[in-house]
Design an enzyme around this catalytic site. Sequence first.
Site, PDB file in Angstrom:
ATOM      1  N   SER A  53       0.790  -1.229   0.000  1.00 33.77           N
ATOM      2  CA  SER A  53       0.000   0.000   0.000  1.00 33.77           C
ATOM      3  C   SER A  53       0.821   1.278   0.000  1.00 33.77           C
ATOM      4  CB  SER A  53      -0.927   0.019   1.225  1.00 33.77           C
ATOM      5  OG  SER A  53      -1.810  -1.062   1.176  1.00 33.77           O
ATOM      6  N   SER A  54       1.995   1.257   0.617  1.00 32.96           N
ATOM      7  CA  SER A  54       2.720   2.518   0.773  1.00 32.96           C
ATOM      8  C   SER A  54       4.218   2.335   0.638  1.00 32.96           C
ATOM      9  CB  SER A  54       2.414   3.120   2.149  1.00 32.96           C
ATOM     10  OG  SER A  54       2.998   2.318   3.158  1.00 32.96           O
TER      11      SER A  54
END
Length: 183
Positions: free
Chosen positions: A66-67
């Site tokens: 996600s990041s």
Amino acid sequence: MKINIGKAAKELGVSQETLRRWERLGKIEVERTPKGHRRYDLTKLKKGSLKQQNLNIRTIAYARVSSHDQKKDLVRQVELLESFCVSHGWTYEIFQDLGSGLNYSKKGLKKLIKEICSGTVNRLVLTHKDRLLRFGAELIFALCEQFGTEVVIINASSETNFEDDLIQDVLEPVFKLKRSLES
């Protein structure tokens, strides 16, 4: 030697649906028994019939986090996917994305969908189901079924905490905005 569809699929390392698709496309020869069952000449299949017709049998492994903070996890996912594919003797490609599991516009995901719909992907390998998409993975799996792509999920029982991952996906745009304002 003539064999049934299950044995032929196992020998070639493809799904039965892939063999049916190749038959529909005229890429392989299939004989039928009086009762309509498929029989494959294994010698023809193995001795170049597939190679001569350039069927582009492919395995694609997909990884996503996600990041940017999770880049180390992305590296671990890719390593796991690579070792899994190698241990099974599969030729493979890795597609990867860095972005929310709620984002359907990721470059790797779009490319994956395009490749599946082209009918040239034999197998999709994931570390976890939610690495594909947080919501909507079933749509991709339905495409896989339609186009004869086998889905292999290495860790079918998710080791990650779903709620924590969901919170991370929802808050990632906020974190991005904050980082951009701080820059």
